[in-house]
Motif scaffolding. Sequence first.
Motif, PDB file in Angstrom:
ATOM      1  N   LEU A  42       1.210  10.221  -7.561  1.00 55.55           N
ATOM      2  CA  LEU A  42       0.721   9.026  -8.237  1.00 55.55           C
ATOM      3  C   LEU A  42       1.148   9.011  -9.699  1.00 55.55           C
ATOM      4  CD1 LEU A  42      -2.887   8.718  -6.729  1.00 55.55           C
ATOM      5  CD2 LEU A  42      -0.840   7.427  -6.122  1.00 55.55           C
ATOM      6  N   THR A  93       2.183   4.992  -5.106  1.00 52.68           N
ATOM      7  CA  THR A  93       0.974   4.212  -4.875  1.00 52.68           C
ATOM      8  C   THR A  93       0.185   4.808  -3.714  1.00 52.68           C
ATOM      9  OG1 THR A  93       2.167   2.689  -3.408  1.00 52.68           O
ATOM     10  CG2 THR A  93       1.991   2.085  -5.737  1.00 52.68           C
ATOM     11  N   ASN A 109      -1.482   4.556  -0.475  1.00 54.22           N
ATOM     12  CA  ASN A 109      -1.408   3.694   0.694  1.00 54.22           C
ATOM     13  C   ASN A 109      -2.456   4.150   1.708  1.00 54.22           C
ATOM     14  OD1 ASN A 109      -0.542   1.870   2.686  1.00 54.22           O
ATOM     15  ND2 ASN A 109       0.908   3.350   3.506  1.00 54.22           N
ATOM     16  N   ARG A 152       7.579   3.820  -5.085  1.00 49.90           N
ATOM     17  CA  ARG A 152       7.737   2.461  -5.604  1.00 49.90           C
ATOM     18  C   ARG A 152       9.032   1.875  -5.064  1.00 49.90           C
ATOM     19  NH1 ARG A 152       7.029   2.311 -11.961  1.00 49.90           N
ATOM     20  NH2 ARG A 152       7.222   0.105 -11.506  1.00 49.90           N
ATOM     21  N   GLU A 204      -7.177  11.466  -7.174  1.00 53.93           N
ATOM     22  CA  GLU A 204      -6.175  10.465  -7.549  1.00 53.93           C
ATOM     23  C   GLU A 204      -5.698  10.653  -8.994  1.00 53.93           C
ATOM     24  OE1 GLU A 204      -7.033   6.342  -6.192  1.00 53.93           O
ATOM     25  OE2 GLU A 204      -8.865   7.234  -5.357  1.00 53.93           O
TER      26      GLU A 204
END
Length: 217
Positions: free
Chosen positions: A121, A126, A128, A188, A115
């Motif tokens: 990212l 985001t 999910n 986003r 991550e």
Amino acid sequence: MSKKQISFNLELRERIGTGGAREARNNGFVPGVLYGGGEDPVAINLRLAEVMKAIETGHFLSSTATLVHKGDKQLVIPQAIQMHPITDRPLHVDLFRVKADQKIKVEVPVHFIGEDVSPGLKKGGTLNVVRHTVELLVPAGRIPEFLEADVSALEVGENVKISDIKLPSDAEPTITDRDFTIVTIAGRVVVKDTDDEAADEDTGEEEAGEKEQGGKD
């Protein structure tokens, strides 16, 4: 991905029913039932401290345990556990007899890695998560502690499917008719402020009014 082995020293529970279960709890045990394996169900008591320790491992319901009784050992898989709604004390457990090479269905948690370097990212996407666990058909004696979903190379709109995850050679997902998604990197969503929309509408009305008045002059 080996797990810390869970074991219980059990006692046979001679008194069954509500009264016997209450007596067991008062004496520091967790009442339960051992069934499966082609044998009759048996009422048992497990030590409360051992059950609490097993729960604290975080994988009580997704790993096997060993029952020990007078030197004899039996491999089991926990099927269910009932907890007190206020104290979170275990009230009852159901255990199922299995053999180490017997394939069983079990939910295995998914851990997400990469991550911190995922380009999607970093661009504001985001994570999910579609599935936090995956149900596998796997030998009872070789249940993996977790599966790894690597998102380190994912851009916005890309995903990790079950085919992207390395499974033990003797394990397979119970869902076999599709390559299902584990996690995606979602973009986003920009939501326009309702106050701004109202202001735009007011401005439009004012401009229309001014044009109408200019036409009359």
